[in-house]
Motif scaffolding. Structure first.
Motif, PDB file in Angstrom:
ATOM      1  N   GLY A  31       6.128 -14.428  -7.385  1.00 42.16           N
ATOM      2  CA  GLY A  31       5.475 -12.390  -7.660  1.00 42.16           C
ATOM      3  C   GLY A  31       6.198 -11.349  -8.103  1.00 42.16           C
ATOM      4  N   TYR A  32       6.000 -10.358  -8.428  1.00 46.82           N
ATOM      5  CA  TYR A  32       6.780  -8.999  -8.658  1.00 46.82           C
ATOM      6  C   TYR A  32       7.326  -8.309  -7.972  1.00 46.82           C
ATOM      7  N   ARG A  33       8.446  -8.629  -8.097  1.00 50.88           N
ATOM      8  CA  ARG A  33       8.918  -7.343  -7.177  1.00 50.88           C
ATOM      9  C   ARG A  33       9.167  -5.741  -7.848  1.00 50.88           C
ATOM     10  N   LEU A  34       8.300  -5.010  -7.120  1.00 51.73           N
ATOM     11  CA  LEU A  34       8.054  -3.507  -8.473  1.00 51.73           C
ATOM     12  C   LEU A  34       9.540  -3.210  -7.913  1.00 51.73           C
ATOM     13  N   PRO A  35      10.097  -2.174  -9.257  1.00 49.38           N
ATOM     14  CA  PRO A  35      11.228  -1.248  -9.244  1.00 49.38           C
ATOM     15  C   PRO A  35      10.967  -0.369  -7.493  1.00 49.38           C
ATOM     16  N   MET A  36      12.502  -0.547  -6.948  1.00 45.61           N
ATOM     17  CA  MET A  36      12.446   0.738  -5.684  1.00 45.61           C
ATOM     18  C   MET A  36      12.693   1.885  -6.223  1.00 45.61           C
ATOM     19  N   ARG A  37      13.962   2.317  -6.818  1.00 47.03           N
ATOM     20  CA  ARG A  37      14.311   3.231  -7.815  1.00 47.03           C
ATOM     21  C   ARG A  37      14.347   3.488  -9.583  1.00 47.03           C
ATOM     22  N   MET A  78       0.472  -1.409  -0.074  1.00 44.16           N
ATOM     23  CA  MET A  78      -0.200   0.240  -0.100  1.00 44.16           C
ATOM     24  C   MET A  78       0.921   1.316   0.609  1.00 44.16           C
ATOM     25  N   ASN A  79       1.703   1.254   1.040  1.00 47.01           N
ATOM     26  CA  ASN A  79       2.658   2.412   0.675  1.00 47.01           C
ATOM     27  C   ASN A  79       3.635   2.643  -0.872  1.00 47.01           C
ATOM     28  N   TYR A  80       4.054   1.850  -1.036  1.00 42.65           N
ATOM     29  CA  TYR A  80       4.476   1.559  -2.726  1.00 42.65           C
ATOM     30  C   TYR A  80       3.735   2.667  -3.504  1.00 42.65           C
ATOM     31  N   PHE A  81       2.146   1.741  -3.422  1.00 39.57           N
ATOM     32  CA  PHE A  81       1.080   2.640  -4.451  1.00 39.57           C
ATOM     33  C   PHE A  81       0.801   4.015  -3.740  1.00 39.57           C
ATOM     34  N   LEU A  82       0.699   4.441  -2.466  1.00 39.74           N
ATOM     35  CA  LEU A  82       0.769   5.614  -2.447  1.00 39.74           C
ATOM     36  C   LEU A  82       2.059   6.595  -2.575  1.00 39.74           C
ATOM     37  N   THR A  83       3.311   6.100  -2.161  1.00 41.61           N
ATOM     38  CA  THR A  83       4.534   6.831  -3.018  1.00 41.61           C
ATOM     39  C   THR A  83       3.432   7.055  -4.419  1.00 41.61           C
ATOM     40  N   TYR A  84       4.201   6.258  -4.748  1.00 45.27           N
ATOM     41  CA  TYR A  84       4.352   6.547  -6.336  1.00 45.27           C
ATOM     42  C   TYR A  84       2.708   7.232  -6.696  1.00 45.27           C
ATOM     43  N   THR A  85       1.561   7.319  -6.296  1.00 48.51           N
ATOM     44  CA  THR A  85       0.488   8.525  -6.539  1.00 48.51           C
ATOM     45  C   THR A  85       1.375   9.865  -6.576  1.00 48.51           C
ATOM     46  N   VAL A  86       2.361   9.877  -5.172  1.00 45.93           N
ATOM     47  CA  VAL A  86       2.262  11.021  -4.617  1.00 45.93           C
ATOM     48  C   VAL A  86       3.119  11.222  -6.090  1.00 45.93           C
ATOM     49  N   TYR A  87       4.052  10.822  -6.949  1.00 47.18           N
ATOM     50  CA  TYR A  87       5.325  10.931  -7.748  1.00 47.18           C
ATOM     51  C   TYR A  87       4.351  11.735  -8.966  1.00 47.18           C
ATOM     52  N   VAL A  88       3.421  10.674  -9.217  1.00 43.03           N
ATOM     53  CA  VAL A  88       2.677  10.986 -10.653  1.00 43.03           C
ATOM     54  C   VAL A  88       2.147  12.657 -10.148  1.00 43.03           C
ATOM     55  N   SER A 144      24.143   4.374 -11.706  1.00 43.42           N
ATOM     56  CA  SER A 144      22.842   4.105 -13.037  1.00 43.42           C
ATOM     57  C   SER A 144      21.367   5.043 -12.667  1.00 43.42           C
ATOM     58  N   TYR A 145      21.549   5.134 -11.351  1.00 43.93           N
ATOM     59  CA  TYR A 145      19.563   5.012 -10.639  1.00 43.93           C
ATOM     60  C   TYR A 145      19.766   7.058  -9.583  1.00 43.93           C
ATOM     61  N   ALA A 146      19.160   6.930  -9.956  1.00 38.78           N
ATOM     62  CA  ALA A 146      18.627   8.446  -9.186  1.00 38.78           C
ATOM     63  C   ALA A 146      18.265   8.285  -8.011  1.00 38.78           C
ATOM     64  N   GLU A 147      19.047   8.157  -6.817  1.00 36.80           N
ATOM     65  CA  GLU A 147      18.985   7.467  -4.818  1.00 36.80           C
ATOM     66  C   GLU A 147      17.763   8.392  -4.337  1.00 36.80           C
ATOM     67  N   GLY A 148      17.722   9.653  -4.964  1.00 31.74           N
ATOM     68  CA  GLY A 148      16.949  10.398  -4.060  1.00 31.74           C
ATOM     69  C   GLY A 148      15.166  10.179  -4.538  1.00 31.74           C
ATOM     70  N   VAL A 149      15.234   9.633  -5.566  1.00 28.63           N
ATOM     71  CA  VAL A 149      13.781   9.096  -6.156  1.00 28.63           C
ATOM     72  C   VAL A 149      13.714   7.711  -5.520  1.00 28.63           C
ATOM     73  N   LYS A 150      13.071   7.052  -4.646  1.00 29.10           N
ATOM     74  CA  LYS A 150      12.676   5.915  -4.265  1.00 29.10           C
ATOM     75  C   LYS A 150      11.037   5.890  -3.754  1.00 29.10           C
ATOM     76  N   LEU A 151      10.891   4.280  -3.777  1.00 27.79           N
ATOM     77  CA  LEU A 151       9.902   3.230  -3.920  1.00 27.79           C
ATOM     78  C   LEU A 151      10.491   2.376  -2.932  1.00 27.79           C
ATOM     79  N   PRO A 152       9.224   2.290  -1.447  1.00 27.74           N
ATOM     80  CA  PRO A 152       9.350   1.253  -0.678  1.00 27.74           C
ATOM     81  C   PRO A 152       9.711   0.090  -1.220  1.00 27.74           C
ATOM     82  N   TYR A 153       9.553  -1.145  -0.549  1.00 27.01           N
ATOM     83  CA  TYR A 153       9.615  -2.772  -1.632  1.00 27.01           C
ATOM     84  C   TYR A 153       8.139  -3.147  -1.297  1.00 27.01           C
TER      85      TYR A 153
END
Length: 553
Positions: A181-187, A1-11, A213-222
C-alpha cells in the motif's frame, strides 16, 4: 480520513492566499475574480492564458511536487504581466503571495503584448525564449523525476554488509512504494530527492542541527492507501529506522533494509546464533546463505586481498599477537569457513557466539595481545534494556499485533514504552511505580497497529530489531524491486582492516532482488526499452515540432 481532511485544509489555505494575491489579475485577463480562489482551476486558467499544457494544473497541489509547480505557474503569471527580470522571478519564488499581491494591487499592472510569430521577434527576445525553453525543460525533467521518486519508486543504496549475501555492499536498488500500500507523504513541502537533511555538518556538530530538507511545520498524519498486502515472513523490506532521534517525521527517518523474519503475532527467538520463529528453525530461501562470525588464530599472516578476490564480501579485523595473528571474520558461510580453516597457516578457528544470559558483549585485546577477551557492557542497546539478552541468545519474544492487550508494569514497560509513547503517540508517565497513559493510571494497553521483527541476513554484522526493537507498520516503505547498479568498494567499511577492490558487478545489474530465488530474473531488456522509448520520443517530438513550425510559416 484525518490525512485527507488535513490535506484539504492546506489546499484551501493556499487557494485563499492565491485568490487574495491575484484576483485583480484574473479580472484583467477577462475572468471572474472568484476563479482565482478555486483550487486547480485557478492554475488551469493561468496555463491556458500563458499557452502551456493545461493538464499541468493537476500537479499544482501534489505533495513535494506541488510547491515546485506552483512556483513555475506563478512565474508564468508574472511574465504575463511583464515581470520578466530575474529579480521578479526570484521574488515570485521566495515571496510568492506577497510579491504577486504587490503586482495585483498596483495600478500599472497590465497584460504584456505577446506575439506568437517568431519572425517579429528581436534576437534578444529569441535568445530569451530559448533560455526559457531550456529552463522549462530542466524544470519539468526534475518534476517528472520527483513524481517517480515520491509516488512510485525510490533509489536506495546498500552501505553496510548486514544483508550479505542477499544484497551486497554497493548494490543500488529501486524500491517499490506500492508493495504494501502507498504511504502518503507526511511532509509535503520538501526539497526533491533528499531524505532528511540537506547536508552533514560533520562529526563535531550535532546531527539534530543539520539543515532539514523538509518543512517540519507543514505536516500530515500517517495514512496508507490501496493496502492489499502486508509484509510477510522472509520478505526483504525497506523501512524508516524507528529510533532515529534526528527526525521526528516518520517518512524522513533514515531508510533501512532488512529481512522480515517474524510478523505481528509471531514469537521470535535466537538460540546460539540460530534463528527460530514460533519454535521452528528459520526457513532459508534460495538467495540466502547462513553466515556466522569466526575468530581465527594463525601462525603467519593471511593473504586477505587474495581471499577477497576469491570470496568477495569478507570484512575482517586483523591484529598481530605474540604467537602470530588473530582475525575476527564477519559473515562467513559454512563453506567459506571450512575452506579458510583448511589453510595451512591456520592454528585454530571457532565460531564467535556470545554466552547465554548476558548483556551485549564487546571484544577487547589482552594486554599481551595474545587473544581477545569478551567484555560485558550492560549499557549497550539490546532491546529491551532490562533483559539479559544478546544478539546470539535473544527472546523468546512475541511480536505485538494490532488488538493485543498487553500487561503494563515495571517489568514489561521497557518492552512497550516506545510503542506507547513514540509509535502510537500517547503521553506516558511512570510516577512512584504507577504507570499513567494519557493521564490515567493503567495496568494494560491495547496495541493500535501491527509490528514486525526486521533482522539482517548477516546476523553478526547487523544493527537490527534485536537492538532497536519492533518496527511499526507506519514505518514500512516497500520492497526492493531490482538492482540497477552494483559497485564493489563503493562504501568504506570501518569494521574491516581491508577494503574490497573497486569494480562494477555487471552480473548483478538489473536483476530482481526480492524473489527468494538463487537465480534472479534479469531486467536488462526493460532498461533498454526505456532508453529507446525516451530518446525515440524526444526525436519524435522535435521532428513534429519542426514540421508544425514549417506549416505555420
Amino acid at each position: 480520513m484525518n490525512y485527507f481532511l488535513t490535506y484539504t485544509v492546506y489546499v484551501l489555505i493556499l487557494s485563499v492566499l492565491m485568490g487574495i494575491s491575484t484576483w485583480k489579475l484574473f479580472k484583467k485577463m477577462g475572468y471572474n475574480p472568484l476563479f482565482a480562489f478555486i483550487p486547480f482551476y485557478n492554475y488551469f486558467i493561468i496555463l491556458k492564458e500563458t499557452k502551456h499544457p493545461k493538464w499541468w494544473a493537476v500537479l499544482s497541489y501534489l505533495p513535494i511536487v506541488g510547491p515546485i509547480m506552483m512556483s513555475v505557474f506563478h512565474i508564468y503569471l508574472m511574465k504575463k504581466f511583464g515581470k520578466n527580470l530575474f529579480q521578479h522571478q526570484l521574488l515570485t519564488v521566495i515571496l510568492p503571495f506577497i510579491y504577486m499581491a504587490s503586482v495585483n494591487y498596483s495600478k500599472d499592472a497590465e497584460i504584456e503584448d505577446e506575439s506568437d510569430n517568431e519572425l517579429f521577434l528581436t534576437d534578444e527576445e529569441k535568445n530569451t525564449k530559448k533560455k526559457d525553453t531550456f529552463i522549462g525543460s530542466i524544470t519539468f525533467a526534475v518534476v517528472f523525476a520527483t513524481i517517480i521518486h515520491v509516488f512510485v519508486t525510490q533509489p536506495f543504496g546498500i552501505p553496510t554488509g548486514s544483508m550479505e549475501r542477499t544484497l551486497l555492499v554497493g548494490d543500488f536498488l529501486f524500491v517499490n512504494k506500492w508493495s504494501y500500500g502507498y504511504r502518503l507523504p507526511m511532509r509535503p513541502v520538501a526539497i526533491p530527492f533528499l531524505q532528511g537533511t540537506i547536508m552533514d555538518t560533520g562529526e563535531k556538530g550535532n546531527p539534530k542541527d543539520d539543515p532539514k530538507s523538509y518543512a517540519e511545520g507543514v505536516k500530515l498524519p500517517y495514512s496508507r492507501i490501496l493496502q492489499f498486502n502486508k509484509p510477510q515472513r522472509n520478505d526483504v523490506v525497506v523501512f524508516n529506522y524507528p529510533q532515529d532521534s534526528v527526525h521526528v517525521a516518520i517518512d524522513r527517518k533514515d531508510p533501512y533494509v532488512k529481512r522480515c523474519v517474524a510478523v505481528a503475532g509471531d514469537t521470535f527467538e535466537m538460540r546460539g546464533g540460530r534463528l527460530f520463529v514460533n519454535g521452528k528453525p528459520e526457513t532459508v530461501l534460495g538467495d540466502q546463505e547462513v553466515q556466522h562470525a569466526y575468530t581465527v588464530n594463525t601462525g603467519s599472516q593471511l593473504d586477505i586481498p587474495s581471499l577477497y578476490n576469491t570470496y568477495g564480501f569478507l570484512p575482517v579485523r586483523e591484529m598481530q599477537t605474540e604467537k602470530g595473528f588473530l582475525y575476527a571474520f564477519q559473515g562467513l558461510t559454512d563453506k567459506t569457513a571450512a575452506e579458510i580453516k583448511a589453510l595451512p597457516n591456520v592454528v585454530s578457528m571457532e565460531e564467535s557466539i556470545f554466552p547465554k544470559d548476558s548483556a551485549t558483549i564487546s571484544y577487547k585485546l589482552n594486554a599481551d595481545k595474545s587473544a581477545y577477551t569478551k567484555s560485558v557492557d550492560t549499557t549497550q542497546s539490546i532491546f529491551p534494556v532490562n533483559k539479559p539478552w544478546n544478539q546470539d541468545w535473544y527472546g523468546p519474544v512475541r511480536i505485538p499485533k494490532k488488538g493485543d492487550v498487553v500487561a503494563i508494569n515495571k517489568e514489561s514497560l521497557p518492552m512497550y514504552q516506545w510503542i506507547i509513547s513514540e509509535y502510537e503517540h500517547n503521553s506516558l508517565e511512570n510516577k512512584n511505580g504507577k504507570i499513567f497513559i494519557n493521564g490515567k493510571e493503567t495496568s494494560q494497553y491495547t496495541i493500535k497497529q501491527d509490528y514486525y521483527m526486521m533482522v539482517g541476513d548477516n546476523r553478526d554484522a547487523s544493527l537490527d530489531a534485536r537492538f532497536f526493537g519492533f518496527v511499526p507498520e507506519e514505518n514500512i516503505v516497500g520492497k526492493p524491486m531490482f538492482t540497477w547498479m552494483s559497485l564493489q568498494g563503493a562504501f568504506s567499511d570501518a569494521s574491516s582492516t581491508y577494503q574490497a577492490p573497486k569494480k562494477i558487478r555487471w552480473e548483478r545489474m538489473f536483476k530482481a532482488t526480492n524473489t527468494g530465488e538463487a537465480n534472479k530474473t534479469s531486467y536488462w531488456w526493460v532498461a533498454a526499452m526505456i532508453l529507446i522509448l525516451f530518446f525515440g520520443w524526444e526525436y519524435f517530438v522535435k521532428l513534429f515540432g519542426k514540421k508544425k513550425k514549417e506549416e505555420d510559416l
